[in-house]
Design an enzyme around this catalytic site. Structure first.
Site, PDB file in Angstrom:
ATOM      1  N   HIS A 193       1.046   6.102  28.788  1.00  0.00           N
ATOM      2  CA  HIS A 193       1.394   5.342  27.582  1.00  0.00           C
ATOM      3  C   HIS A 193       0.452   4.172  27.395  1.00  0.00           C
ATOM      4  O   HIS A 193      -0.053   3.595  28.355  1.00  0.00           O
ATOM      5  CB  HIS A 193       2.847   4.852  27.627  1.00  0.00           C
ATOM      6  CG  HIS A 193       3.178   4.071  28.860  1.00  0.00           C
ATOM      7  ND1 HIS A 193       3.496   4.686  30.051  1.00  0.00           N
ATOM      8  CD2 HIS A 193       3.243   2.752  29.098  1.00  0.00           C
ATOM      9  CE1 HIS A 193       3.747   3.761  30.965  1.00  0.00           C
ATOM     10  NE2 HIS A 193       3.588   2.574  30.413  1.00  0.00           N
ATOM     11  N   LEU A 194       0.253   3.845  26.140  1.00  0.00           N
ATOM     12  CA  LEU A 194      -0.524   2.673  25.752  1.00  0.00           C
ATOM     13  C   LEU A 194       0.452   1.671  25.139  1.00  0.00           C
ATOM     14  O   LEU A 194       1.285   2.041  24.321  1.00  0.00           O
ATOM     15  CB  LEU A 194      -1.594   3.105  24.735  1.00  0.00           C
ATOM     16  CG  LEU A 194      -2.444   2.037  24.045  1.00  0.00           C
ATOM     17  CD1 LEU A 194      -3.806   2.637  23.702  1.00  0.00           C
ATOM     18  CD2 LEU A 194      -1.799   1.509  22.779  1.00  0.00           C
ATOM     19  N   HIS A 195       0.357   0.418  25.595  1.00  0.00           N
ATOM     20  CA  HIS A 195       1.170  -0.644  24.990  1.00  0.00           C
ATOM     21  C   HIS A 195       0.401  -1.239  23.820  1.00  0.00           C
ATOM     22  O   HIS A 195      -0.767  -1.630  23.965  1.00  0.00           O
ATOM     23  CB  HIS A 195       1.418  -1.786  25.980  1.00  0.00           C
ATOM     24  CG  HIS A 195       2.246  -1.428  27.171  1.00  0.00           C
ATOM     25  ND1 HIS A 195       3.583  -1.723  27.269  1.00  0.00           N
ATOM     26  CD2 HIS A 195       1.922  -0.805  28.338  1.00  0.00           C
ATOM     27  CE1 HIS A 195       4.051  -1.314  28.440  1.00  0.00           C
ATOM     28  NE2 HIS A 195       3.056  -0.753  29.103  1.00  0.00           N
TER      29      HIS A 195
HETATM   30  P1  AMP Z   1       4.712   0.322  32.204  1.00  0.00           P
HETATM   31  O1  AMP Z   1       5.356  -0.764  33.024  1.00  0.00           O
HETATM   32  O2  AMP Z   1       3.324   0.045  31.766  1.00  0.00           O
HETATM   33  O3  AMP Z   1       4.873   1.667  32.893  1.00  0.00           O
HETATM   34  O4  AMP Z   1       5.540   0.386  30.839  1.00  0.00           O
HETATM   35  C1  AMP Z   1       6.748   1.056  30.716  1.00  0.00           C
HETATM   36  C2  AMP Z   1       7.428   0.480  29.519  1.00  0.00           C
HETATM   37  O5  AMP Z   1       8.458   1.347  29.133  1.00  0.00           O
HETATM   38  C3  AMP Z   1       8.081  -0.892  29.766  1.00  0.00           C
HETATM   39  O6  AMP Z   1       7.498  -1.854  28.886  1.00  0.00           O
HETATM   40  C4  AMP Z   1       9.555  -0.642  29.455  1.00  0.00           C
HETATM   41  O7  AMP Z   1      10.171  -1.734  28.808  1.00  0.00           O
HETATM   42  C5  AMP Z   1       9.495   0.587  28.569  1.00  0.00           C
HETATM   43  N1  AMP Z   1      10.684   1.414  28.566  1.00  0.00           N
HETATM   44  C6  AMP Z   1      11.416   1.815  29.635  1.00  0.00           C
HETATM   45  N2  AMP Z   1      12.442   2.590  29.238  1.00  0.00           N
HETATM   46  C7  AMP Z   1      12.352   2.697  27.876  1.00  0.00           C
HETATM   47  C8  AMP Z   1      13.116   3.356  26.878  1.00  0.00           C
HETATM   48  N3  AMP Z   1      14.204   4.098  27.179  1.00  0.00           N
HETATM   49  N4  AMP Z   1      12.746   3.218  25.579  1.00  0.00           N
HETATM   50  C9  AMP Z   1      11.658   2.473  25.258  1.00  0.00           C
HETATM   51  N5  AMP Z   1      10.893   1.846  26.154  1.00  0.00           N
HETATM   52  C10 AMP Z   1      11.234   1.936  27.453  1.00  0.00           C
END
Ligand code: AMP
Ligand code: ZN
Length: 111
Positions: free
Chosen positions: A97-99
């Site tokens: 995923h990309l933020h």
């Molecule tokens: P990372 O820490 O880069 O792996 O980012 C994972 C992201 O996923 C975090 O910013 C979480 O807040 C987000 N996240 C986790 N569960 C969900 C969900 N059910 N819906 C939307 N975002 C989520």
């Protein structure tokens, strides 16, 4: 496969989808770190973005294209894109995923 983001892609777990193509999905982060915080993911499961690049380089471009399109939809031309690869870099969900973060100013270097 027991993957949270795969479930979001197929709709078995709810998410606020902001844009979707046949290969990429953008949805709002559940714990936003900025006024705009959208995650852009490949619909197909890859553990991280390096794996996407290894197996489907064009898909990396489609993910970035989706991110800039979403930013445009939100009316922002200044934003942060961030990719965490591996636990020590902050990756907590092991579906690439990309933020996309926007709507405030950001510090550099990141923590
Ligand atoms: P990372 O820490 O880069 O792996 O980012 C994972 C992201 O996923 C975090 O910013 C979480 O807040 C987000 N996240 C986790 N569960 C969900 C969900 N059910 N819906 C939307 N975002 C989520
Ligand atoms: Zn997945």
């Amino acid at each position: 496969m027991d993957c949270l983001f795969c479930k979001i892609v197929i709709g078995s777990i709810p998410a606020e989808i902001v844009k979707k193509s046949d290969r990429v999905t953008a949805f709002k982060d559940i714990s936003p770190q900025a006024p705009i915080h959208v995650l852009v993911i490949p619909n197909q499961h890859f553990e991280n973005m390096a794996k996407v690049a290894e197996f489907d380089l064009a898909l990396v471009g489609e993910i970035f294209d989706m991110a800039s399109s979403v930013a445009k939809d939100f009316g922002i031309d200044s934003y942060r894109t961030n990719i965490n690869t591996g636990e020590s870099a902050g990756q907590s969900v092991f579906h690439a995923h990309l933020h996309l973060l926007g709507g405030r100013t950001f510090a550099w270097p990141p923590g």
